[in-house]
Design an enzyme around this catalytic site. Structure first.
Site, PDB file in Angstrom:
ATOM      1  N   HIS A 185       0.828  -1.220   0.000  1.00  0.00           N
ATOM      2  CA  HIS A 185       0.000   0.000   0.000  1.00  0.00           C
ATOM      3  C   HIS A 185       0.850   1.253   0.000  1.00  0.00           C
ATOM      4  O   HIS A 185       0.540   2.232  -0.663  1.00  0.00           O
ATOM      5  CB  HIS A 185      -0.898   0.031   1.233  1.00  0.00           C
ATOM      6  CG  HIS A 185      -2.104  -0.809   1.071  1.00  0.00           C
ATOM      7  ND1 HIS A 185      -3.012  -0.590   0.085  1.00  0.00           N
ATOM      8  CD2 HIS A 185      -2.539  -1.879   1.753  1.00  0.00           C
ATOM      9  CE1 HIS A 185      -3.966  -1.492   0.165  1.00  0.00           C
ATOM     10  NE2 HIS A 185      -3.699  -2.292   1.172  1.00  0.00           N
ATOM     11  N   CYS A 480      -1.795  -3.159 -15.849  1.00  0.00           N
ATOM     12  CA  CYS A 480      -2.230  -2.138 -14.894  1.00  0.00           C
ATOM     13  C   CYS A 480      -1.526  -2.296 -13.546  1.00  0.00           C
ATOM     14  O   CYS A 480      -1.822  -1.576 -12.611  1.00  0.00           O
ATOM     15  CB  CYS A 480      -3.741  -2.171 -14.698  1.00  0.00           C
ATOM     16  SG  CYS A 480      -4.321  -3.683 -13.932  1.00  0.00           S
TER      17      CYS A 480
END
Ligand code: PEP
Ligand code: MG
Length: 546
Positions: A185, A480
């Site tokens: 993250h 992606c």
């Protein structure tokens, strides 16, 4: 001489400033008998008042409107008379100040959870208030993102999505964490915000608060103890580079004009930004619903998707259905605990037990698509078999969606790319998870970061299979995952036959510039060299010397 500590550079750029550490939540001392109740009450309520005031000050300075609203609401919660009353009751029953604050917050937290909906979503805010107020009672530094009153380099163990809601890019210059990998993250957030970042940096533990440091988010080097004037020079250079980069505009293309759409990875309409994006290649819808205790309603979802679609008329917007589980827990799904969540019920697999959640989401996407002129594409995460792809395509097409695809994040899907493309209209390669599963290396683990390097020839081979399948079927195959944001690697991906690249907005100028420097034939040569290399370093060296 400054000391150099090393980690993994995950978001390019240089920055320098004073280091400030995200303090850990305080640990309660052992309970002790109360001798002066009035004193304990005054310490505890004083701590809560200090927290309320701190949050109010922080809110006033936040540059992001949503962050400001969250902080203002939190400040009111800390000053809530009902909370203060509970603290007094706690002291009355024999608890010292720190324990009374802890008990009062726990009590109110339960009440919020029981109320459900919006109130339950605020339970995490109360945890934060508890941590801050207990720290204030104990005379410890305030936990959470620090507020030293000047720009600084944030040092942390790791950052959870909730920690980052208040991150202000006006004051945070760079991120350095002890844990985390290239697709954690922290790394994704840093690239989204355009902040230089180094993760898996063991030496970060020894950096003292207030020390001047410089951070190189490309090489992964952190210099500790740099001179103040050197730091100022680095900051001037960084600002000049940002200005130069902002000038480059226009669609992605190779030097000989071969078009490669450069799309955005977003978590909400806010990430689309004011620039002229070519489209969205990955809308991570679960980011809208993290920390929720109840499933988002159909209407709420339609509004969230429509906000993105309406911002991009005539452009491609690839919406990914909920990717829950593992590193993205969604409490409202009430998934059972698992020993190996990354190998468990996550992504599309959650629709095995909660099919209605996926159906409502697809209904909401279809409804939002009807209200906009954007080209709405929809795709499912964590697809492993041809049967799963076919089932998802049936569901989406039955609701009138005409561009239906799947992500390739599991090696089995890459090996079956050709068969998948018989069922769906496009593939999007999620290199973050594809690397994790191909190398059996947890993407959150700093120790295994070398295996998660997107230049690993084994990973590139799997991507090549997907690109080849796309060429044969004349169907689009994009990337992606974070690999697409590495400018030099982008030339390799294009050379492999990947048709579009999707990344966080700040990475677009660098990738556009790199692609513009090479012809398609040169990109193909880069791909050949990278596939033939024995390891990531050899692959990079082969190309930079090519
Ligand atoms: C990926 O796995 O590469 C991806 C793009 O999905 P996420 O990072 O959201 O898991
Ligand atoms: Mg993924």
């Amino acid at each position: 001489m400054p000391e150099v500590v090393r980690g993994l550079g995950v978001s390019t750029g240089r920055a320098a400033g004073r280091a400030h550490r995200m303090a850990r939540p305080p640990v309660l001392p052992p309970p002790a008998p109360v001798t002066d109740a009035a004193h304990e009450i005054s310490v505890a309520t004083g701590a809560l008042a200090a927290v309320a005031e701190h949050l109010e000050r922080y809110a006033a300075k936040a540059s992001n409107r949503d962050a400001r609203a969250i902080l203002e609401a939190q400040s009111l919660m800390a000053a809530d008379p009902a909370l203060l009353e509970s603290v007094e009751e706690g002291v009355g029953s024999g608890l010292g100040a720190a324990h009374a604050v802890d008990a009062a917050c726990a009590h109110h937290r339960e009440a919020l959870l029981a109320a459900g909906g919006y109130f339950a979503d605020r339970a995490g805010d109360l945890d934060d208030i508890r941590n801050r107020a207990v720290a204030a009672v104990l005379g410890l530094p305030m936990p959470g993102v620090p507020d030293p009153g000047h720009p600084y380099v944030l040092i942390a163990d790791d950052l959870a999505p909730a920690d980052t809601a208040n991150l202000d890019t006006g004051t945070v210059l760079a991120l350095v964490t002890e844990k985390g990998g290239p697709t954690s993250h922290t790394a994704i957030l840093a690239r989204t915000l355009g902040l230089p970042a180094v993760v898996a940096c063991r030496g970060a533990a020894g950096i003292g608060d207030g020390t001047w440091v410089s951070v190189d988010g490309g090489s992964g080097e952190v210099e500790v103890g740099v001179a103040e004037d050197v730091a100022a020079g680095i900051q001037r250079e960084a600002a000049a580079l940002r200005d130069r980069r902002d000038i480059g505009q226009g669609p992605g293309r190779t030097a000989d004009g071969h078009r490669v759409p450069l799309l955005l990875n977003i978590g909400s309409a806010l990430d689309v930004g004011p620039g002229a994006a070519e489209g969205v290649g990955l809308f991570r819808t679960e980011f809208l619903f993290l920390d929720r205790r109840d499933a988002p309603s159909f209407e709420e979802q339609v509004a969230a998707y429509a906000a993105v679609l309406q911002a991009l008329p005539g452009r491609r917007v690839v919406i990914r259905t909920l990717d829950a589980g593992s590193d993205k827990p969604l409490p409202f799904l009430r998934l059972p605990g698992e020993d190996n969540p990354a190998l468990g019920v996550r992504g599309l697999r959650t629709s095995r037990t909660r099919p209605e959640i996926l159906d409502t989401q697809i209904d909401a996407i279809a409804e939002a698509a009807r209200s906009s002129d954007a080209e709405t594409w929809v795709m499912a995460p964590m697809v492993s078999t041809v049967g799963e792809a076919a089932g998802f395509a049936r569901r989406a097409r039955a609701r009138g969606l005409s561009h239906v695809g799947v992500m390739v994040e599991v090696p089995a899907a890459a090996l079956h790319a050709r068969r998948l493309l018989e069922e769906v209209d496009f593939l999007s390669v999620g290199t973050n998870d594809l690397g994790q599963y191909a190398f059996a290396a947890d993407r959150q683990q700093g120790e295994l970061a070398d295996l998660l390097d997107p230049w690993q020839p084994g990973l590139l081979q799997l991507i090549a299979m997907c690109a080849q399948a796309g060429r044969e079927a004349s169907k689009p195959v994009g990337v992606c995952g974070e690999a697409a944001a590495d400018p030099l690697l982008a030339t390799v991906l294009v050379g492999l036959g990947i048709g579009s690249l999707s990344m966080a907005a700040p990475s677009v100028p660098g990738v556009r510039e790199a692609l513009g420097r090479y012809s398609m034939a040169q990109c193909e040569e880069h791909a050949r060299l990278a596939l033939a290399a024995g390891d990531p370093d050899e692959a990079r060296a082969a190309i930079t010397g090519a």
